[in-house]
Design a protein around this motif. Structure first.
Motif, short mmCIF file in Angstrom:
data_model
loop_
_atom_site.label_atom_id
_atom_site.label_comp_id
_atom_site.label_asym_id
_atom_site.label_seq_id
_atom_site.Cartn_x
_atom_site.Cartn_y
_atom_site.Cartn_z
N CYS A 31 63.22 -145.42 29.57
CA CYS A 31 64.13 -145.73 30.66
C CYS A 31 63.86 -144.73 31.78
O CYS A 31 63.95 -143.52 31.57
CB CYS A 31 65.58 -145.63 30.20
N PRO A 33 65.04 -143.11 35.08
CA PRO A 33 66.15 -142.94 36.04
C PRO A 33 65.62 -142.94 37.48
O PRO A 33 64.69 -142.19 37.80
CB PRO A 33 66.74 -141.58 35.66
N TYR A 57 63.26 -149.98 31.00
CA TYR A 57 64.59 -149.92 31.61
C TYR A 57 64.54 -149.01 32.83
O TYR A 57 63.69 -148.12 32.93
CB TYR A 57 65.63 -149.36 30.64
N ALA A 59 67.50 -146.74 35.39
CA ALA A 59 68.87 -146.22 35.36
C ALA A 59 69.28 -145.75 36.74
O ALA A 59 68.49 -145.13 37.46
CB ALA A 59 69.00 -145.09 34.36
N HIS A 200 70.02 -144.25 22.04
CA HIS A 200 69.23 -143.37 22.91
C HIS A 200 69.99 -142.10 23.28
O HIS A 200 71.21 -142.11 23.45
CB HIS A 200 68.72 -144.09 24.15
N ASN A 203 66.96 -136.91 26.99
CA ASN A 203 66.71 -136.71 28.41
C ASN A 203 65.42 -135.91 28.54
O ASN A 203 64.62 -135.85 27.60
CB ASN A 203 67.91 -136.01 29.06
N ARG A 219 65.23 -141.23 27.98
CA ARG A 219 65.62 -141.30 29.38
C ARG A 219 65.21 -140.03 30.13
O ARG A 219 66.06 -139.31 30.66
CB ARG A 219 67.13 -141.49 29.51
#
Length: 373
Positions: A31, A33, A57, A59, A200, A203, A219
């Protein structure tokens, strides 16, 4: 185009994503961001580049940020990481965002706003960040509550790690405790008869230091834009994506004893040459760098910024014998200059604040270069 511009090296960004993929292996989804205008890099171009490089993904932090991506034709799943207010829910639904939920009041409001529209949500657990989320022991009953709405479905369970970017023993222990609480919450959801979906937690710090945090999706934020936590440089040799440049617009002679800029905080200790460049705190160059903390690169040599940084301009001391000419390129942030982390260290802050702070009046120029900034 302005002399002052931010060069965004898309190939470097994609390379950073590939390094993350190599680190986490083929299983977990990525994902990316792109909140805060992709940390100052430009949300739409970076979102498209992330998806091209294999991110599954995206974010964002606000409904408006998600809508911007949808209007640009992006149809990938978009997680909404921060809580919206009731007035934003119709736009959230129409933009098909995936919100995080953690309490009954918001879940009910979301269902009412969705109407006949099917909406996927992710359940946020507070395992120790202390910001938002339900407690792990509440996860089962909240998940069952979500499952009771015909227009809502649980697509994932997540948490956010508070100190995963530090290898200090106490911080590593705390991260392990957070991950254990997440696993406990996931088990409670399963026992409630609900499929938890994607789990998930990782980071940037999680990706760098905690393999047990990878789960079904990661993420990484600032990592994708080129900044790894201290100690992770060898395993994740990411490179900064943004380069900040400008040009000299004026050169003048300054005599010994003369002062430059507001407040007269700098006085020439000898006859010298001073250049003016068209960038200031109105562009996001922190005023707190004034007076020599900032060093720039011109034609391969270092030169100090002098005097107070103004809103739109600042001055550079070229010395008494300089071959620098008007219109020469000045690099404030880049491969042969300081990077955002080095600038941040001078101010006691983090690289995020530096890249996010580059104002929108600074044009972003997207390049496919062979040399990273």
């Amino acid at each position: 185009m302005r002399a002052t511009r931010a060069l965004i090296h898309l190939n470097t960004f994609r390379d950073n994503i590939r390094l993350v993929r190599n680190r986490v292996g083929p299983g977990p989804k990525i994902c990316a961001p792109v909140k805060a205008d992709a940390y100052g890099h430009g949300a739409v171009p970076m979102a498209k580049a992330a998806l091209e490089a294999g991110a599954a993904y995206l974010a964002v932090a606000t409904v408006g940020e998600g809508t911007e991506l949808r209007k640009a034709g992006i149809d990938a799943p978009i997680l909404l990481l921060s809580a919206p207010i009731p007035e934003e829910l119709p736009e959230l639904v129409s933009s098909k965002l995936t919100p995080l939920v953690w309490d009954r009041e918001f879940i009910q409001a979301l269902s009412e706003a969705a109407g006949e529209t099917a909406l996927t949500v992710h359940l946020k657990l507070d395992t120790g960040m202390g910001r938002v989320g339900c407690r792990p022991e509440e996860a089962g009953e909240i998940a069952a509550y979500i499952a009771g709405f015909k227009n809502l479905s649980l697509g994932g369970i997540l948490t956010h790690l508070a100190v995963s970017d530090s290898e200090e023993a106490d911080h590593s222990r705390y991260t392990k405790e957070q991950l254990a609480r997440l696993r406990d919450g996931v088990e409670r959801v399963k026992k409630a008869g609900v499929d938890p979906g994607l789990v998930h937690a990782a980071n940037t710090g999680g990706v760098a230091f905690h393999e047990d945090s990878f789960f079904d999706m990661v993420r990484p934020g600032i990592l994708l834009y080129g900044y790894a936590p201290d100690g992770a440089e060898k395993t994740l040799p990411v490179k900064p994506v943004m380069e900040l440049i400008t040009q000299i617009v004026y050169i003048k002679q300054v005599k010994k004893g003369e002062t430059v800029s507001y407040g007269r905080i700098w006085t020439a200790d000898k006859d010298t040459t001073v250049a003016t460049i068209p960038i200031g705190y109105g562009d996001g160059l922190p005023r707190r760098l004034s007076g020599g903390a900032l060093q720039v690169r011109i034609n391969g040599a270092w030169y100090p910024q002098v005097g107070r940084i103004c809103m739109d301009q600042c001055m550079i001391d070229l010395g008494s014998e300089s071959a620098v000419k008007r219109w020469d390129k000045v690099t404030l942030m880049g491969a042969d200059a300081l990077n955002a982390a080095e600038i941040a260290a001078k101010l006691g802050t983090i690289s995020y604040e530096i890249t996010c702070g580059i104002n929108k009046r600074v044009p972003r120029v997207y390049v496919e270069s062979t040399t990273a900034p």
